[in-house]
Motif scaffolding. Sequence first.
Motif, PDB file in Angstrom:
ATOM      1  N   VAL A   1       0.829  -1.206   0.000  1.00 14.23           N
ATOM      2  CA  VAL A   1       0.000   0.000   0.000  1.00 14.23           C
ATOM      3  C   VAL A   1       0.863   1.255   0.000  1.00 14.23           C
ATOM      4  O   VAL A   1       0.522   2.259  -0.643  1.00 14.23           O
ATOM      5  N   SER A   2       2.003   1.209   0.691  1.00 15.29           N
ATOM      6  CA  SER A   2       2.883   2.383   0.735  1.00 15.29           C
ATOM      7  C   SER A   2       3.387   2.744  -0.647  1.00 15.29           C
ATOM      8  O   SER A   2       3.648   3.915  -0.945  1.00 15.29           O
ATOM      9  N   GLY A   3       3.519   1.738  -1.505  1.00 15.15           N
ATOM     10  CA  GLY A   3       3.966   2.007  -2.868  1.00 15.15           C
ATOM     11  C   GLY A   3       2.938   2.759  -3.679  1.00 15.15           C
ATOM     12  O   GLY A   3       3.256   3.350  -4.715  1.00 15.15           O
ATOM     13  N   GLY A   4       1.680   2.763  -3.214  1.00 16.17           N
ATOM     14  CA  GLY A   4       0.623   3.462  -3.935  1.00 16.17           C
ATOM     15  C   GLY A   4       0.340   4.848  -3.414  1.00 16.17           C
ATOM     16  O   GLY A   4      -0.503   5.559  -3.969  1.00 16.17           O
ATOM     17  N   LEU A   5       1.011   5.236  -2.325  1.00 14.58           N
ATOM     18  CA  LEU A   5       0.773   6.568  -1.765  1.00 14.58           C
ATOM     19  C   LEU A   5       1.106   7.643  -2.792  1.00 14.58           C
ATOM     20  O   LEU A   5       2.211   7.680  -3.340  1.00 14.58           O
ATOM     21  N   GLY A   6       0.130   8.478  -3.063  1.00 16.77           N
ATOM     22  CA  GLY A   6       0.334   9.530  -4.042  1.00 16.77           C
ATOM     23  C   GLY A   6       0.184   9.051  -5.475  1.00 16.77           C
ATOM     24  O   GLY A   6       0.370   9.818  -6.408  1.00 16.77           O
ATOM     25  N   ALA A   7      -0.162   7.763  -5.645  1.00 14.60           N
ATOM     26  CA  ALA A   7      -0.319   7.209  -6.993  1.00 14.60           C
ATOM     27  C   ALA A   7      -1.767   6.799  -7.203  1.00 14.60           C
ATOM     28  O   ALA A   7      -2.545   6.676  -6.260  1.00 14.60           O
ATOM     29  N   VAL A   8      -2.124   6.522  -8.471  1.00 14.81           N
ATOM     30  CA  VAL A   8      -3.508   6.200  -8.792  1.00 14.81           C
ATOM     31  C   VAL A   8      -3.916   4.832  -8.254  1.00 14.81           C
ATOM     32  O   VAL A   8      -5.103   4.567  -8.054  1.00 14.81           O
ATOM     33  N   ASN A   9      -2.941   3.933  -8.007  1.00 13.25           N
ATOM     34  CA  ASN A   9      -3.296   2.580  -7.590  1.00 13.25           C
ATOM     35  C   ASN A   9      -3.597   2.463  -6.096  1.00 13.25           C
ATOM     36  O   ASN A   9      -3.977   1.387  -5.627  1.00 13.25           O
ATOM     37  N   LEU A  10      -3.443   3.542  -5.321  1.00 11.44           N
ATOM     38  CA  LEU A  10      -3.742   3.475  -3.893  1.00 11.44           C
ATOM     39  C   LEU A  10      -5.215   3.125  -3.675  1.00 11.44           C
ATOM     40  O   LEU A  10      -5.548   2.309  -2.809  1.00 11.44           O
ATOM     41  N   PHE A  11      -6.105   3.724  -4.469  1.00 16.47           N
ATOM     42  CA  PHE A  11      -7.538   3.442  -4.333  1.00 16.47           C
ATOM     43  C   PHE A  11      -7.818   1.963  -4.592  1.00 16.47           C
ATOM     44  O   PHE A  11      -8.599   1.325  -3.890  1.00 16.47           O
ATOM     45  N   GLY A  12      -7.169   1.412  -5.601  1.00 15.92           N
ATOM     46  CA  GLY A  12      -7.341  -0.004  -5.903  1.00 15.92           C
ATOM     47  C   GLY A  12      -6.835  -0.897  -4.791  1.00 15.92           C
ATOM     48  O   GLY A  12      -7.451  -1.927  -4.470  1.00 15.92           O
ATOM     49  N   ASP A  13      -5.712  -0.520  -4.185  1.00 12.63           N
ATOM     50  CA  ASP A  13      -5.177  -1.298  -3.062  1.00 12.63           C
ATOM     51  C   ASP A  13      -6.156  -1.296  -1.888  1.00 12.63           C
ATOM     52  O   ASP A  13      -6.359  -2.317  -1.224  1.00 12.63           O
ATOM     53  N   LEU A  14      -6.769  -0.141  -1.631  1.00 10.24           N
ATOM     54  CA  LEU A  14      -7.738  -0.044  -0.534  1.00 10.24           C
ATOM     55  C   LEU A  14      -8.995  -0.863  -0.850  1.00 10.24           C
ATOM     56  O   LEU A  14      -9.584  -1.484   0.041  1.00 10.24           O
ATOM     57  N   LEU A  15      -9.412  -0.861  -2.117  1.00  2.57           N
ATOM     58  CA  LEU A  15     -10.539  -1.706  -2.520  1.00  2.57           C
ATOM     59  C   LEU A  15     -10.198  -3.180  -2.301  1.00  2.57           C
ATOM     60  O   LEU A  15     -11.035  -3.965  -1.850  1.00  2.57           O
ATOM     61  N   ALA A  16      -8.961  -3.558  -2.620  1.00  2.00           N
ATOM     62  CA  ALA A  16      -8.525  -4.942  -2.429  1.00  2.00           C
ATOM     63  C   ALA A  16      -8.540  -5.314  -0.951  1.00  2.00           C
ATOM     64  O   ALA A  16      -8.905  -6.445  -0.583  1.00  2.00           O
ATOM     65  N   LEU A  17      -8.162  -4.372  -0.088  1.00  2.00           N
ATOM     66  CA  LEU A  17      -8.206  -4.618   1.354  1.00  2.00           C
ATOM     67  C   LEU A  17      -9.643  -4.822   1.830  1.00  2.00           C
ATOM     68  O   LEU A  17      -9.931  -5.730   2.617  1.00  2.00           O
ATOM     69  N   ALA A  18     -10.543  -3.962   1.343  1.00  2.00           N
ATOM     70  CA  ALA A  18     -11.956  -4.096   1.712  1.00  2.00           C
ATOM     71  C   ALA A  18     -12.529  -5.409   1.201  1.00  2.00           C
ATOM     72  O   ALA A  18     -13.284  -6.097   1.897  1.00  2.00           O
TER      73      ALA A  18
END
Length: 296
Positions: A144-161
């Motif tokens: 998730v840290s790799g997505g901070l400030g990037a477009v894939n952060l939202f996708g990572d959070l969706l994957a967590l949910a």
Amino acid sequence: MTEMGSDHRHLAGVALVTGSTVFFALAGVFTKSTTAGPWTIAGWRGLTGAALIAAYVLWRRRQGAGETTLRLGWRGWLLTVVGAVSSILFIASFKYTYVANVAVIYATVPFIAAAIEWALFRQRPRSRTMATAAISFAGVAIIVSGGLGAVNLFGDLLALAMTAGCALYLVMIRAFRDTPAVWAAAVSALILFAASWFVVDPLAVSANDVVVMCAFGVSFAVAVILWTEGAKLLPAAEAGLLGTAEIPLAALFAWLLLAELPPATSVVGGAIILAAVLVHAGRDIATVRKDATAVG
């Protein structure tokens, strides 16, 4: 049962579960191979998948080997709702992040399920499971840290949910043992098809996209059926270990078919999670075999 018969059942179980991981691992490729949105994909996959799973369940019942009842009750309907929500999150996550990220985050399902069981039923997880969970979540944090400030952060959070929803689904299946889980999966997929008409127009897609989404539904149904049949023939720990093959396969398919290479943080975090899951599952299998030998 003879030793030879037992060996054949075990080999069949290994083949079925391993085969299921191949189809499960194709989910990201199917999702990213169409320009359609998550709800449209969920609708078409749900229609095709529900039809095939329902046909399989009814065929098994005629053979006298399927689920004894198709009555869902409130527990079954709760399963279908949780399954439907998890499925739409699963599909949406692929649209916003790397396939590898979704796959490795999903690998933490058993540990989130253990936390839910402790919270709801006060079933204290083993110290080994708690340690493995801590290591796995450290891997998730790196991803998730790799997505901070990037477009894939939202996708990572969706994957967590999505992973949390799947963990809850797993706990519910264990708790609702008399509920027809495979039938509930078919109904859940059909719910997504019906719901998609209230969100989007599923017909406003190209013929090529329809073919891809229907193929996704077939793949989903085959994966569910193979896993269901294979898991019946294997100890839970071994089935879980074989299921982890989905993680590297998903990343491999994304690389070969989509030319998608995740960033270094995803590789590092994924390696940590995969190693933790494999060690945990391997020790579980060793414990089961040791106990079986002692009994024998």
